[in-house]
Motif scaffolding. Structure first.
Motif, short mmCIF file in Angstrom:
data_model
loop_
_atom_site.label_atom_id
_atom_site.label_comp_id
_atom_site.label_asym_id
_atom_site.label_seq_id
_atom_site.Cartn_x
_atom_site.Cartn_y
_atom_site.Cartn_z
N GLN A 8 0.80 -1.10 0.05
CA GLN A 8 -0.12 0.08 0.00
C GLN A 8 1.02 1.38 0.05
N ALA A 9 1.78 1.08 0.68
CA ALA A 9 2.85 2.45 0.83
C ALA A 9 3.63 2.73 -0.42
N LEU A 10 4.09 1.62 -1.19
CA LEU A 10 5.11 1.94 -2.26
C LEU A 10 4.50 1.44 -3.50
N THR A 11 4.33 -0.14 -3.45
CA THR A 11 4.16 -0.76 -4.80
C THR A 11 2.96 -0.10 -5.35
N PRO A 35 6.86 11.31 -11.85
CA PRO A 35 7.10 10.20 -10.58
C PRO A 35 6.68 10.95 -9.04
N PRO A 36 6.00 10.28 -8.32
CA PRO A 36 5.75 10.94 -6.87
C PRO A 36 7.01 11.30 -6.27
N LYS A 37 6.79 12.43 -5.63
CA LYS A 37 8.12 13.08 -4.98
C LYS A 37 8.81 12.12 -4.03
N GLU A 38 7.91 11.14 -3.46
CA GLU A 38 8.60 10.05 -2.43
C GLU A 38 9.62 9.24 -2.96
N PHE A 39 9.55 9.07 -4.41
CA PHE A 39 10.37 8.23 -5.28
C PHE A 39 12.00 8.62 -5.05
N VAL A 44 13.12 5.82 -9.65
CA VAL A 44 12.72 6.46 -10.93
C VAL A 44 13.53 5.98 -11.93
N THR A 45 14.98 5.90 -11.82
CA THR A 45 15.87 5.06 -12.95
C THR A 45 15.09 3.79 -13.24
N ASP A 46 14.92 2.95 -12.19
CA ASP A 46 14.63 1.62 -12.27
C ASP A 46 13.33 1.38 -13.12
N CYS A 47 12.21 2.44 -12.67
CA CYS A 47 10.99 2.23 -13.43
C CYS A 47 11.15 2.72 -14.87
N GLU A 48 11.79 3.62 -15.11
CA GLU A 48 12.05 4.25 -16.48
C GLU A 48 12.72 3.01 -17.40
N GLN A 49 13.78 2.36 -16.85
CA GLN A 49 14.32 1.27 -17.55
C GLN A 49 13.24 0.12 -17.97
N VAL A 50 12.57 -0.17 -16.83
CA VAL A 50 11.26 -1.28 -17.15
C VAL A 50 10.29 -0.62 -18.13
N ASP A 195 16.22 -3.94 2.44
CA ASP A 195 17.41 -3.36 1.43
C ASP A 195 17.10 -3.47 0.39
N ILE A 196 16.11 -4.33 -0.27
CA ILE A 196 15.41 -4.66 -1.54
C ILE A 196 13.86 -4.24 -1.75
N LEU A 197 13.62 -3.23 -0.88
CA LEU A 197 11.94 -2.99 -0.70
C LEU A 197 11.93 -2.38 -2.10
N GLU A 198 12.79 -1.47 -2.73
CA GLU A 198 12.39 -0.85 -4.13
C GLU A 198 12.31 -2.04 -5.16
#
Length: 329
Positions: A8-11, A35-39, A44-50, A195-198
Motif C-alpha cells: 500500500q505504501a509503495l508498490t 514520478p511521485p516526489k517520494e520516489f 525513478v531510474t529503475d521504473c524508466e528502464q522497465v 534493502d530490496i524494498l524498491e
C-alpha cells in the motif's frame, strides 16, 4: 493495532506510475506523468528502464503458438510448440509470447533491471541486490544442498556445496505467519527485505501492468492479511505476531513468497502451487555475462538468453520452464 503494508505504501504508486507512462507512450492517452516526489532517484531510474523494455516488447512481433491456453491447461502436452525441437531458437530481444487468442503466456524482458539496480549502490561498484543478499549468508551457510526427492534443494543441481535456496515468505505451508526461513534468520531476513524494498515494489509494478487482475487479487490478500481484524480458520493462530507485523511492513512484493536461488540450475518443471493463469516472475542478478546460460520453455520451443538484468514473467503452472546453470564464476 493498525499497521499497513509496504504494498500500500509503495508498490501501488510504482504500478500506477509505470502504467500511466506506458499509457502515454503507447496509446497517447493521459498525461506524461511525473514520478511521485517520494520516489528515490534510483527508483525513478529503475521504473524508466522497465518502461523502456516493456515498450520494446509491446512493439515487437510476438511469438505465437497455435493453441488456446485454456485448452492447453486441460490437456498439457497434447499441443505442439511454436518451434520444433530441432530448431535452435534463442531469443535475445524483449518479446511477448501469446496463444492463438492473444492471451499472454510469457513476457521476456532482458535488461529490464537498470544499471543503477544492477551495478551500483550509492555509486559504489557492486550490485545492490547482491549486496543485500549478504544479510542471508548465515542462512546459506547453515542450509547446504542435500540429497532428497525434491529437486529444489537437491545437491545434484548445484554447482558448489555452499550454494543453497532461501525461500522467505509471509505464509508457510501450514499456518498464516512468517515462513520458517524468515524465522530462522529473522534479523538478516528483515534487513534483506528492507534493502530490496524498491526492487520488490518494481516487480509488483510490473505485475500491475502485465496482469492487472492478478495484482488486484494478490494485493487484496496481502491487505487482508495485514488487518487487525483478520479472520483465520478455527484452531489456527498467527505465530510470532510481532515478527509478522514487521515483515509485512517491509514486504513490498505483491507475491506471498520469494525464493533466492544461488549457483543452481532449475530442471524443466511446473510450479504446482501457482494458479494456472497467473504469472510467476523470474529475475536474474550477477556480475558476469554468460553467453551460454538459457531460460527455456520447452512446450513452446523457445530459449531465452538469461543474463543479469533479465526478467521473465511466465504462467509457471501451465508452461514448463527451466534455467541452465552458469559456467561462469
Amino acid at each position: 493495532m493498525e499497521f499497513g503494508t509496504a504494498v500500500q505504501a509503495l508498490t501501488d504508486d510504482v504500478g500506477i506510475y509505470i502504467s500511466g507512462r506506458l499509457r502515454y507512450i503507447l496509446l497517447q492517452k493521459g498525461g506524461n506523468d511525473f514520478p511521485p516526489k517520494e520516489f528515490s532517484e534510483s527508483l525513478v531510474t529503475d521504473c524508466e528502464q522497465v518502461i523502456s523494455v516493456i515498450v520494446e516488447a509491446w512493439r515487437s512481433s510476438p511469438i505465437q503458438v497455435e493453441w488456446d491456453i485454456e485448452e492447453y491447461i486441460k490437456d498439457v502436452g497434447r499441443y505442439p510448440p511454436a518451434f520444433p525441437p530441432e530448431d535452435e531458437v534463442v531469443e535475445s530481444k524483449p518479446v511477448i509470447v501469446r496463444d492463438v487468442q492473444g492471451s499472454h503466456l510469457a513476457w521476456y524482458l532482458p535488461r529490464a533491471m537498470s544499471e543503477a539496480l544492477q551495478a551500483g549502490w550509492n555509486h559504489k561498484p557492486f550490485n545492490r541486490v547482491l549486496f543485500a543478499l549478504e544479510s542471508l549468508q548465515p542462512y546459506f551457510a547453515s542450509s547446504p544442498p542435500v540429497s532428497r526427492k525434491s529437486w529444489r534443494n537437491n545437491k545434484a543441481y548445484f554447482r558448489g556445496s555452499e550454494a543453497s535456496v532461501f525461500p522467505p515468505g509471509i505464509y508457510d505451508r501450514t499456518s498464516l505467519g512468517a515462513s520458517a526461513a524468515l524465522k530462522k534468520n529473522s534479523a538478516g531476513s528483515k534487513r534483506f527485505l528492507r534493502d530490496i524494498l524498491e526492487f520488490q515494489a518494481l516487480i509488483g509494478g510490473i505485475i500491475f501492468v502485465l496482469h492487472p487482475a492478478q495484482y488486484a487479487i494478490m494485493r487484496g490478500a496481502l491487505v487482508r492479511a495485514a488487518s487487525p481484524s483478520l479472520q483465520i480458520a478455527p484452531g489456527e493462530t498467527i505465530e510470532d505476531w510481532e515478527l509478522y507485523q514487521e515483515i509485512i511492513g517491509t514486504w513490498a512484493s505483491c507475491f506471498t513468497g520469494l525464493s533466492i536461488i544461488s549457483q543452481r540450475e532449475a530442471p524443466f518443471h511446473r510450479d504446482g502451487r501457482s494458479p494456472p493463469t497467473m504469472f510467476d516472475v523470474l529475475a536474474t542478478f550477477g556480475k558476469v555475462v554468460d553467453p551460454d546460460i538459457r531460460a527455456e520453455l520447452p512446450g513452446i520451443g523457445i530459449r531465452f538468453h538469461y543474463n543479469p538484468g533479465t526478467i521473465l514473467a511466465v504462467l509457471s503452472k501451465a508452461i514448463r520452464h527451466g534455467v541452465s546453470i552458469s559456467k561462469e564464476p
